[in-house]
Write a protein that holds these residues in place. Structure first.
Motif, PDB file in Angstrom:
ATOM      1  N   ARG A 195       0.821  -1.205   0.000  1.00 39.78           N
ATOM      2  CA  ARG A 195       0.000   0.000   0.000  1.00 39.78           C
ATOM      3  C   ARG A 195       0.855   1.254   0.000  1.00 39.78           C
ATOM      4  O   ARG A 195       1.821   1.351   0.760  1.00 39.78           O
ATOM      5  CB  ARG A 195      -0.888   0.014   1.243  1.00 39.78           C
ATOM      6  CG  ARG A 195      -1.895   1.157   1.248  1.00 39.78           C
ATOM      7  CD  ARG A 195      -2.602   1.254   2.570  1.00 39.78           C
ATOM      8  NE  ARG A 195      -1.728   1.815   3.583  1.00 39.78           N
ATOM      9  CZ  ARG A 195      -2.017   1.850   4.896  1.00 39.78           C
ATOM     10  NH1 ARG A 195      -3.157   1.320   5.334  1.00 39.78           N
ATOM     11  NH2 ARG A 195      -1.189   2.390   5.750  1.00 39.78           N
ATOM     12  N   ASP A 196       0.483   2.207  -0.851  1.00 39.04           N
ATOM     13  CA  ASP A 196       1.178   3.493  -0.894  1.00 39.04           C
ATOM     14  C   ASP A 196       0.180   4.606  -1.128  1.00 39.04           C
ATOM     15  O   ASP A 196      -0.800   4.430  -1.847  1.00 39.04           O
ATOM     16  CB  ASP A 196       2.210   3.505  -2.035  1.00 39.04           C
ATOM     17  CG  ASP A 196       3.496   2.809  -1.635  1.00 39.04           C
ATOM     18  OD1 ASP A 196       4.177   3.301  -0.719  1.00 39.04           O
ATOM     19  OD2 ASP A 196       3.788   1.750  -2.238  1.00 39.04           O
ATOM     20  N   GLU A 197       0.464   5.741  -0.514  1.00 35.55           N
ATOM     21  CA  GLU A 197      -0.342   6.910  -0.815  1.00 35.55           C
ATOM     22  C   GLU A 197       0.030   7.395  -2.213  1.00 35.55           C
ATOM     23  O   GLU A 197       1.195   7.363  -2.596  1.00 35.55           O
ATOM     24  CB  GLU A 197      -0.092   8.011   0.228  1.00 35.55           C
ATOM     25  CG  GLU A 197      -1.123   9.101   0.144  1.00 35.55           C
ATOM     26  CD  GLU A 197      -1.202   9.978   1.397  1.00 35.55           C
ATOM     27  OE1 GLU A 197      -0.541   9.649   2.409  1.00 35.55           O
ATOM     28  OE2 GLU A 197      -1.933  10.977   1.357  1.00 35.55           O
TER      29      GLU A 197
ATOM     30  N   HIS B 129       3.962   3.623   3.869  1.00 34.22           N
ATOM     31  CA  HIS B 129       4.181   2.519   2.940  1.00 34.22           C
ATOM     32  C   HIS B 129       4.037   1.224   3.740  1.00 34.22           C
ATOM     33  O   HIS B 129       4.678   1.045   4.772  1.00 34.22           O
ATOM     34  CB  HIS B 129       5.594   2.637   2.346  1.00 34.22           C
ATOM     35  CG  HIS B 129       6.010   1.438   1.570  1.00 34.22           C
ATOM     36  ND1 HIS B 129       5.707   1.272   0.230  1.00 34.22           N
ATOM     37  CD2 HIS B 129       6.690   0.332   1.940  1.00 34.22           C
ATOM     38  CE1 HIS B 129       6.183   0.100  -0.179  1.00 34.22           C
ATOM     39  NE2 HIS B 129       6.802  -0.472   0.829  1.00 34.22           N
ATOM     40  N   THR B 130       3.171   0.344   3.308  1.00 33.74           N
ATOM     41  CA  THR B 130       2.880  -0.860   4.081  1.00 33.74           C
ATOM     42  C   THR B 130       2.863  -2.073   3.175  1.00 33.74           C
ATOM     43  O   THR B 130       2.371  -2.007   2.045  1.00 33.74           O
ATOM     44  CB  THR B 130       1.504  -0.739   4.763  1.00 33.74           C
ATOM     45  OG1 THR B 130       1.468   0.461   5.514  1.00 33.74           O
ATOM     46  CG2 THR B 130       1.222  -1.930   5.673  1.00 33.74           C
TER      47      THR B 130
ATOM     48  N   VAL C 124      -5.052   6.557  -2.502  1.00 35.07           N
ATOM     49  CA  VAL C 124      -4.204   5.484  -2.008  1.00 35.07           C
ATOM     50  C   VAL C 124      -4.324   4.308  -2.969  1.00 35.07           C
ATOM     51  O   VAL C 124      -5.374   4.082  -3.570  1.00 35.07           O
ATOM     52  CB  VAL C 124      -4.607   5.080  -0.568  1.00 35.07           C
ATOM     53  CG1 VAL C 124      -6.052   4.608  -0.508  1.00 35.07           C
ATOM     54  CG2 VAL C 124      -3.683   4.024   0.011  1.00 35.07           C
ATOM     55  N   GLU C 125      -3.213   3.579  -3.111  1.00 27.52           N
ATOM     56  CA  GLU C 125      -3.211   2.440  -4.025  1.00 27.52           C
ATOM     57  C   GLU C 125      -2.644   1.227  -3.316  1.00 27.52           C
ATOM     58  O   GLU C 125      -1.691   1.339  -2.559  1.00 27.52           O
ATOM     59  CB  GLU C 125      -2.356   2.775  -5.260  1.00 27.52           C
ATOM     60  CG  GLU C 125      -2.272   1.647  -6.278  1.00 27.52           C
ATOM     61  CD  GLU C 125      -1.374   2.033  -7.457  1.00 27.52           C
ATOM     62  OE1 GLU C 125      -1.919   2.537  -8.451  1.00 27.52           O
ATOM     63  OE2 GLU C 125      -0.149   1.841  -7.357  1.00 27.52           O
ATOM     64  N   VAL C 126      -3.241   0.077  -3.569  1.00 27.75           N
ATOM     65  CA  VAL C 126      -2.677  -1.179  -3.084  1.00 27.75           C
ATOM     66  C   VAL C 126      -2.374  -2.048  -4.290  1.00 27.75           C
ATOM     67  O   VAL C 126      -3.245  -2.257  -5.147  1.00 27.75           O
ATOM     68  CB  VAL C 126      -3.649  -1.921  -2.150  1.00 27.75           C
ATOM     69  CG1 VAL C 126      -3.030  -3.235  -1.675  1.00 27.75           C
ATOM     70  CG2 VAL C 126      -4.023  -1.058  -0.953  1.00 27.75           C
ATOM     71  N   GLN C 127      -1.126  -2.520  -4.356  1.00 21.43           N
ATOM     72  CA  GLN C 127      -0.802  -3.446  -5.436  1.00 21.43           C
ATOM     73  C   GLN C 127      -0.692  -4.857  -4.857  1.00 21.43           C
ATOM     74  O   GLN C 127      -0.130  -5.058  -3.781  1.00 21.43           O
ATOM     75  CB  GLN C 127       0.521  -3.057  -6.105  1.00 21.43           C
ATOM     76  CG  GLN C 127       0.858  -4.018  -7.255  1.00 21.43           C
ATOM     77  CD  GLN C 127       1.984  -3.525  -8.141  1.00 21.43           C
ATOM     78  OE1 GLN C 127       2.706  -2.592  -7.794  1.00 21.43           O
ATOM     79  NE2 GLN C 127       2.137  -4.164  -9.297  1.00 21.43           N
ATOM     80  N   TYR C 128      -1.259  -5.813  -5.567  1.00 21.61           N
ATOM     81  CA  TYR C 128      -1.240  -7.204  -5.124  1.00 21.61           C
ATOM     82  C   TYR C 128      -0.282  -7.978  -6.003  1.00 21.61           C
ATOM     83  O   TYR C 128      -0.394  -7.955  -7.231  1.00 21.61           O
ATOM     84  CB  TYR C 128      -2.633  -7.809  -5.203  1.00 21.61           C
ATOM     85  CG  TYR C 128      -3.614  -7.071  -4.324  1.00 21.61           C
ATOM     86  CD1 TYR C 128      -3.770  -7.416  -2.979  1.00 21.61           C
ATOM     87  CD2 TYR C 128      -4.330  -5.996  -4.818  1.00 21.61           C
ATOM     88  CE1 TYR C 128      -4.631  -6.714  -2.162  1.00 21.61           C
ATOM     89  CE2 TYR C 128      -5.196  -5.280  -4.003  1.00 21.61           C
ATOM     90  CZ  TYR C 128      -5.339  -5.640  -2.678  1.00 21.61           C
ATOM     91  OH  TYR C 128      -6.178  -4.933  -1.867  1.00 21.61           O
TER      92      TYR C 128
END
Lengths: 362, 362, 362
Positions: free
Chosen positions: B193-195, B355-356, B200-204
Motif C-alpha cells: 500500500r502506498d499513498e 508505505h505498508t 491510495v493504491e494497493v498493489q497485489y
C-alpha cells in the motif's frame, strides 16, 4: 412565514379556543368514531339522547382507546377492555366487577370537549379546559330556488396554513390548474384586501367570465363578482357571482389532524339557471380534479419543507391572502397566550392588516 | 473507524469541495431530475443551451420542489406551483402575474451548484458557496482495439465509506463471493500500500490467474497484475492486467445520497483477446451477481450498526485499504474545516499513510 | 404505573440478572438464529457439541450480523462477510487470510451470554457482564396419566408489563372475551393476593364451574380452584383445578424483544378425564381465539400510550395483580442498581406487597 424566512421554522399555529369541524353529522352513528384535533386523540359518539359528544380517546383505567368501545344501552360509552363506562361529560359511571364504592372519581374521568351540531357538521371546541364561547362558523344559505349543494372531503398532507393559503390563492391556479380554469389570455384584475370581523376578505375586480373550456372573453366586459375569504380558525371561502346567472359559494372547513396533516370538507353551495341535478356532477367532477392537483403539490411542498428541516418563504405583493391568514392565526394564538380576548389591530404586537390593493394578471 | 471503536460513532464523512457524480449524461433529458447530495435536495436540468445545471430543489417562493416543474421555452426552470422561473444560475427571472417590478431579487434566487459534464456523467460541485477547483475524476481510457465498456448502477443501503471499503476489500471475496471468485486453494500473496496523489493504491503481487469457474493454478506461475485504488472523494478503482491477454478497469463512482445511502455506478472498461460483444454479457452478469451479494451484506451491516446505535470496528493488518480510505476522508474534511488546502501528511493531525506491505492468503 | 399516573411515563422495566426464554429448543437447529433481548441483538446457535450458545449479534470486525453466518465444521460461528470465526464463548478463533499472529484478541471477541436448556426452551441470562445465578423458571410437571401439552407462541405489540397484567387480569375477561369465558350471570368471588418466593399469587375463591358455551351454574356449588401467579422476571401462570375432573396450568413465558414488543409462549399443560387428543385441539382453538382478542387490545393500548406520549393509569382495588407485578419488576431493577441481592419487603424503598383480599363479581 414571511420574506425573511429561515430554515427550522414551520407555519404551524393552532388557536385552541375555537370551534373545529370534526365530522359530518351523518357520519356519526351508533358507532364511536376516532379523530385527532392537532394530535389530540378524541372519540366522538352519540349519547342516550342522540347528542354528539367528544371525549379524550383514552380510557383512564388502562389507556385503551375508547373509540374501540361501544355505546351501552344506558347511553354511556363503554371501554372494550374492562368495560368501564363514561357519560357524555366523560364522568365514570361504572366499573364492572366492583361490589362496593362509587364508580365516580375524578381520576376515573375521561376529559371531554364541548360539542355543537350545526349545518350538518359536528363541531368540537378546541380547548377542553375552557368553556366554549360563540358559535361555530355559519355556512351561507343560498335561498334561491333550485340551489344545490355538493360536499366532498379530502385529507391533505400539509399544514393548516398551507391548505388555507392554497385554497384562497389565485395566482397558482393559472399554472397548476392550467386548462381547468384560468391560464388563457392574461387579463389585468385588481385585488382589494380588507380585514373583516374574524377574518380577511379579498375582492377581485374585473375578472372576465370564463371557466375551464369556456373561453374567457376579456373584451366582452362581462366579469365575475369574486371574493375570497378566510375566517378564524380554519375556514376558507370562495364566492363567485354573476347576478341573474349564477352564484357559487365554496366553503372549505378545515380540521388540523396534526401539524402536517389537515382534513378539508369542501362544501359547495350553488345556484345557476341550469337545474341543480345537471350542475352537481359537473361541480363534483371538476372540483375533485382540481383538488387532486392541489393535494399533490401540497404534499410535495410539505415533504420538501420537512426534508429541508424548515420553510423559507419569499413573498411578493401577489401573496396578499396567505400572509394575512398567517398573521391572523398567529394573532389568535398570541391572544390566547395573553389570556385576554383576541387582540384587535393596534393592540397586538402583530401589525394590523392594512387595506391593500394590488393589480395583477391572471 | 479504528481498533478502539466505540458505539455511538458512525464512519460518515462528506468532504464538500469536490466533484460528485450525480447522474449519467444520457439520463438528463428535458425533464428535471431530483437527486440528493448527502441529504441536500438538488434538481438537475438542461438549460436553453443544453447545459446541465444544478439548483437547490426548493422554490424560494413556497418551497415546492423545483424538480416537479418543467423547463420553459426560455430555458428557465419553471416551478409547477406558481410558475416562478429560474435560470441556470438560479436567478429568478419571472414571477407570473406581477405587472410591475423586477422579478430578480436575492431572496427569490434558488442557490446553484457548479456542474461539469465529463466521461458521460454529470458532476456537481459539493459546496454551493465555494467556486469549484480542479476537475472531476477522469475515467481511464482503454485505447486497445476492441475494448468495451459496461456501466451499471446500484443504490446501496450503507455509508459512502462502507461502500468504498467493500468494493476494494480483497479478503471478503473469498467468503462472501465463494465460487464466484477466489475461495479455492489458498495462495499467499503480498499487498503493498502506498499513498498516491489524491488517494491510495494497493498493489497485489503473486495472485494466480483464475476467475470463477476457471480454476486457479497456483503452481503455474501465471499471475495477475492487480491494483486497488481509492481517489477522493468517492472513487474506487480495481484494475486487473495480464499483459497481452486482458485488462479490466472497474471504476466505481459513488454519490452519497445521505449518510446511510450511497449510489454507485460501476464503470467497467475492458479489453481481452475475445470480442467485446462476447465479454460484455459475461461481465454484466457476473458483476451483478457479485453486487447483489455485496448489497445484501452492506445493508445488513448498516442496519446492524444502526440498531447497535453506532459502530465498533476491530481491524487487523489485512484491513489496509478501508482504514486508509477513512483516514483520507477525514483528512479532507478536516482540511476544509481549517479553511486551507487539503492537508498533506506530516501537516495534518491525522497520521500519514505509511508505505505498508502485508502477506496474506486468498 | 399507579393511580397518580402521568403522561411521559411508560411501565417499562427490565431486570437483567434473570433467565429469559429466547426460543424453543426445537427451533434452534444448525442455522444461527437472531433474537433481541430488550433491543440487544443476540445470535443463538448450537456449537460443535450441540450446546445452545448466545453471542452479541455483531461481528467485532465490521459489524455484520453474525446471524447471517453459518456454523463451521469446527463448531465455531462463521461470519458471512469475511469469515471470522467465534467459539461458543465468543472468542475469536480464526481470521481467514492472516498468515501470522494469533486470531484471539480481546477486541476481536463477540460478547457472550450464558445459556441454559430446560423444559424445551433455550434460556439466556440477561446480563452478559455478570455470571448467572440460579436456574430458569421450572415448568410444572403434570404427572397424571393422560396429561397433554399445547404450546403456541405470539408476538405482542406491548410492554412486558402490559402483557403480564393482561394474561393474569380476571376482570377484563368478562368484557373482552364475552362469550368465550365468563360474562354470564354475575357471581361474587373472592380474590386473595399474597407475595410468594420470587413472585405473587392470587387465589380466587368461589368461581362457579363453566367455560365458554358450557353455562355456569352459580347455585350448584361447584367451583373451580383457581390461581394466578407471576414470577420474576417474565412468567405468568394460570392454574385451574377441579379435583378428580381437570387440571389446567397455562404458563406464559415472556421475552421482552424491545420496550414495546414482547414475545410470549403459551405453554398449556392439562389433564382431564377426556383423552388428551380430544382436549388438545379444543385448547388450541380456544386459546388462539382469546389471544387474538388480547393481542388486538394490547396493541391498541400500546399505540394509544405512545400517541399520548406516556401512560396514565387509574386503578381500583380490582387491579390487584397488575400493580403487584409492576412493583416486583421495579423492585428487581432497583435491587440490581443497588448492586445487592434482590431487596426483600421492608428493606426496599418500594412498599411491601401486603396480604390483600377483594370481593368482586365476574
Amino acid at each position: 412565514m414571511g420574506d425573511d424566512g429561515d430554515s427550522g421554522r414551520y407555519s404551524v399555529a393552532f388557536p385552541r379556543r375555537w370551534w373545529y369541524p370534526t365530522c359530518r353529522s351523518s357520519e356519526l352513528t351508533r358507532r364511536p368514531r376516532a379523530v385527532t384535533l392537532m394530535d389530540l386523540p378524541l372519540v366522538l359518539f352519540r349519547d342516550g339522547g342522540g347528542r354528539a359528544r367528544a371525549l379524550t380517546d383514552r380510557c383512564p383505567h388502562r389507556n385503551a382507546p375508547l373509540s374501540l368501545g361501544t355505546v351501552h344501552t344506558d347511553g354511556c360509552l363503554e371501554c372494550a377492555y374492562h368495560g368501564w363506562r363514561f357519560d357524555g361529560d366523560g364522568r365514570c359511571r361504572a366499573v364492572p366487577g366492583r361490589t362496593t364504592g362509587d364508580a365516580a372519581a375524578p381520576a376515573r374521568d375521561a376529559p371531554g370537549h364541548a360539542t355543537r351540531e350545526q349545518d350538518g357538521f359536528v363541531w368540537v371546541w378546541g380547548d377542553g379546559a375552557v368553556p366554549p364561547a360563540g358559535d361555530p362558523f355559519a355556512l351561507p344559505e343560498l335561498t334561491e330556488r333550485g340551489a344545490g349543494e355538493v360536499v366532498f372531503p379530502c385529507d391533505l398532507d400539509c399544514t393548516l396554513h398551507a391548505a388555507l393559503e392554497n385554497s384562497l390563492d389565485v395566482p397558482h391556479t393559472a399554472f397548476l390548474h392550467r386548462g381547468l380554469f384560468r391560464g388563457g389570455e392574461p387579463t389585468e384584475i385588481v385585488a382589494v384586501r380588507d380585514e373583516v370581523p374574524g377574518g380577511v376578505e379579498v375582492q377581485y375586480l374585473g375578472e372576465p367570465i370564463g371557466f375551464g373550456p369556456v373561453r374567457r372573453r376579456p373584451g366582452s366586459g362581462l366579469t365575475f363578482d369574486h371574493w375570497d375569504r378566510f375566517f378564524l380558525p380554519s375556514i376558507a371561502q370562495i364566492e363567485y357571482r354573476v347576478p341573474g346567472w349564477l352564484r357559487i359559494v365554496n366553503t372549505i372547513l378545515h380540521l388540523p389532524l396534526s401539524p402536517f396533516r389537515t382534513r378539508a370538507w369542501f362544501v359547495v353551495r350553488f345556484w345557476t339557471r341550469a337545474p341543480a341535478s345537471v350542475v352537481r356532477p359537473v361541480v363534483l367532477a371538476r372540483g375533485r380534479q382540481i383538488l387532486r392537483q392541489d393535494a399533490r403539490i401540497l404534499a410535495a411542498q410539505n415533504e420538501n419543507v420537512r426534508r429541508f428541516g424548515g420553510e423559507r418563504y419569499a413573498s411578493t405583493e401577489l401573496d396578499l391572502i396567505g400572509n394575512a391568514i398567517w398573521l391572523l392565526l398567529r394573532r389568535a394564538v398570541q391572544a390566547e397566550r395573553d389570556g385576554g380576548p383576541a387582540a384587535t389591530p393596534g393592540q397586538a404586537e402583530e401589525p394590523a392588516l392594512s387595506h391593500t390593493s394590488v393589480t395583477f394578471t391572471v
